[in-house]
Design a protein around this motif. Structure first.
Motif, PDB file in Angstrom:
ATOM      1  N   TYR A   1       0.765  -1.260   0.045  1.00 41.39           N
ATOM      2  CA  TYR A   1       0.072   0.053   0.124  1.00 41.39           C
ATOM      3  C   TYR A   1       0.840   1.218   0.007  1.00 41.39           C
ATOM      4  O   TYR A   1       0.514   2.218  -0.768  1.00 41.39           O
TER       5      TYR A   1
ATOM      6  N   ARG B   1      -6.807   5.936  -4.819  1.00 37.34           N
ATOM      7  CA  ARG B   1      -7.888   4.868  -4.789  1.00 37.34           C
ATOM      8  C   ARG B   1      -8.513   4.816  -5.926  1.00 37.34           C
ATOM      9  O   ARG B   1      -8.866   3.709  -6.209  1.00 37.34           O
TER      10      ARG B   1
ATOM     11  N   ALA C   1      -2.695  -0.207   7.405  1.00 29.57           N
ATOM     12  CA  ALA C   1      -2.901   0.976   6.901  1.00 29.57           C
ATOM     13  C   ALA C   1      -3.594   0.952   5.680  1.00 29.57           C
ATOM     14  O   ALA C   1      -3.535   2.166   5.097  1.00 29.57           O
ATOM     15  N   PHE C   2      -4.463  -0.045   5.369  1.00 26.68           N
ATOM     16  CA  PHE C   2      -4.884  -0.222   4.160  1.00 26.68           C
ATOM     17  C   PHE C   2      -6.466   0.447   4.580  1.00 26.68           C
ATOM     18  O   PHE C   2      -7.289  -0.317   5.041  1.00 26.68           O
ATOM     19  N   PRO C   3      -6.941   1.304   3.713  1.00 27.65           N
ATOM     20  CA  PRO C   3      -8.149   2.221   4.145  1.00 27.65           C
ATOM     21  C   PRO C   3      -9.495   1.247   3.685  1.00 27.65           C
ATOM     22  O   PRO C   3      -9.166   0.529   2.453  1.00 27.65           O
ATOM     23  N   ARG C   4     -10.482   1.116   4.518  1.00 26.59           N
ATOM     24  CA  ARG C   4     -11.651   0.100   3.919  1.00 26.59           C
ATOM     25  C   ARG C   4     -12.322   0.783   2.687  1.00 26.59           C
ATOM     26  O   ARG C   4     -12.877  -0.034   1.942  1.00 26.59           O
ATOM     27  N   ASP C   5     -12.086   2.030   2.676  1.00 27.88           N
ATOM     28  CA  ASP C   5     -12.901   2.836   1.256  1.00 27.88           C
ATOM     29  C   ASP C   5     -12.106   2.423   0.055  1.00 27.88           C
ATOM     30  O   ASP C   5     -12.516   2.770  -0.902  1.00 27.88           O
ATOM     31  N   TRP C   6     -10.928   1.685   0.081  1.00 28.11           N
ATOM     32  CA  TRP C   6     -10.105   1.220  -1.039  1.00 28.11           C
ATOM     33  C   TRP C   6     -10.633  -0.252  -1.611  1.00 28.11           C
ATOM     34  O   TRP C   6     -10.953  -0.243  -2.859  1.00 28.11           O
TER      35      TRP C   6
ATOM     36  N   HIS D   1     -10.747  -6.617   8.675  1.00 29.32           N
ATOM     37  CA  HIS D   1     -10.637  -4.849   8.862  1.00 29.32           C
ATOM     38  C   HIS D   1      -9.566  -4.734   9.780  1.00 29.32           C
ATOM     39  O   HIS D   1      -8.883  -3.578   9.894  1.00 29.32           O
TER      40      HIS D   1
ATOM     41  N   GLU E   1     -13.182  -2.266   0.195  1.00 27.14           N
ATOM     42  CA  GLU E   1     -14.804  -2.471   0.421  1.00 27.14           C
ATOM     43  C   GLU E   1     -15.670  -2.350  -0.717  1.00 27.14           C
ATOM     44  O   GLU E   1     -16.497  -3.277  -0.815  1.00 27.14           O
TER      45      GLU E   1
ATOM     46  N   ARG F   1      -6.026  -5.330   8.368  1.00 28.97           N
ATOM     47  CA  ARG F   1      -6.140  -4.527   7.034  1.00 28.97           C
ATOM     48  C   ARG F   1      -5.895  -3.019   7.689  1.00 28.97           C
ATOM     49  O   ARG F   1      -4.925  -2.155   7.082  1.00 28.97           O
ATOM     50  N   ALA F   2      -6.431  -2.569   8.556  1.00 22.21           N
ATOM     51  CA  ALA F   2      -6.215  -1.394   9.291  1.00 22.21           C
ATOM     52  C   ALA F   2      -4.737  -1.259  10.092  1.00 22.21           C
ATOM     53  O   ALA F   2      -4.198  -0.113   9.895  1.00 22.21           O
TER      54      ALA F   2
END
Length: 269
Positions: free
Chosen positions: A215, A230, A258-263, A251, A265, A254-255
């Motif tokens: 990432y 993104r 540092a991998f954002p959920r909105d990338w 989640h 999900e 992945r957090a």
């Protein structure tokens, strides 16, 4: 010719590891090169390109994913099947890490990028050796069962673009491991396996760092190219991984990467 006064460059040595078909020697050479790189005994990156495909041992038989025999679950046979499948993934992961070191010299990535992927290669070699030891404890070895070539097919599909490689391999395939490994560990523990889960736990925590590296360098390249990271991840997954991502997602792990959920999900199928 490589001598004590004229050591091979990083990419020369990485390409040599890719060209070595012996799994044990591949791991040994990976340990040596990583130690030399981090101790500044190898300092030049060089420009040696990797082979189109890494050398492979004569076994296991490689099959298309759809032709793989159904794996047994439960008991010693199921444990051997799981360990063999994981060992195959880790062997491919060693080669994927060295390939990324060699394949994209035109990107002129900073040394920190090389540091990350040399460390990834070393981690994957340690993982393979650990899984091979577990197989040996069950009277088995890597190569005893067929395996599929899906991981390297993903590498071939992303050989033209470092951003695509990062999107598909660490940020998608390896991130999938974060989603599935805890469930596998729990199932094995319930079945009374006290040996395999600790090994999987090592792999799991290393994978968090690998996804984080993927990432981080994807974002670096997006900024360098003037792209929205993104949006570009969504575009590349649509092109190079058209089946979409499989939920549910881990989640918290992945957090941690540092991998954002909105990338990821919105890409769930």
């Amino acid at each position: 010719m490589t001598t004590a006064n004229n050591p091979a460059t990083l990419t020369q040595s990485a390409a040599a590891i890719l060209a070595n078909a012996d799994c044990v020697e591949k791991c040994r050479l990976t340990r040596v090169l990583a130690a030399d790189w981090f101790a500044d005994r190898v300092t030049e990156t060089g420009g040696t390109l990797p082979p189109d495909r890494p050398a492979r041992p004569s076994r296991p038989q490689l099959l298309p994913p759809k032709e793989m025999p159904k794996r047994a679950y439960g008991g010693e046979r199921g444990r051997i099947g799981l360990l063999h499948a994981l060992a195959h993934i880790e062997l491919n992961a060693i080669d994927l890490a060295w390939d990324i070191v060699c394949r994209f010299p035109h990107e002129q990535m900073p040394k920190a990028f090389l540091d990350d992927w040399v460390q990834v290669a070393l981690d994957e070699a340690v993982h393979f050796e650990m899984l091979q030891e577990l197989l040996a404890s069950l009277g088995a070895t890597y190569g005893d069962l067929p395996a599929h070539d899906g991981l390297w097919q993903a590498a071939e599909k992303t050989a033209d673009d470092l951003m695509a490689r990062l999107a598909v391999v660490p940020m998608t395939l390896e991130a999938r491991g974060l989603d599935t490994t805890p469930v596998t560990m729990e199932r094995l523990t319930r079945n009374g396996d006290t040996v395999t889960p600790p090994a999987l736990d090592v792999i799991y925590h290393d994978e968090i760092r690998h996804v984080a590296a993927g990432y981080r360098w994807f974002v670096h390249l997006a900024a360098k190219r003037g792209l929205d990271g993104r949006s570009e991840y969504h575009r590349l997954i649509g092109e190079r991984f058209p089946g979409g991502l499989k939920a549910p997602f881990n989640h918290p792990a992945r957090a941690e990467a540092a991998f954002p959920r909105d990338w990821y999900e919105p890409l769930a199928r």
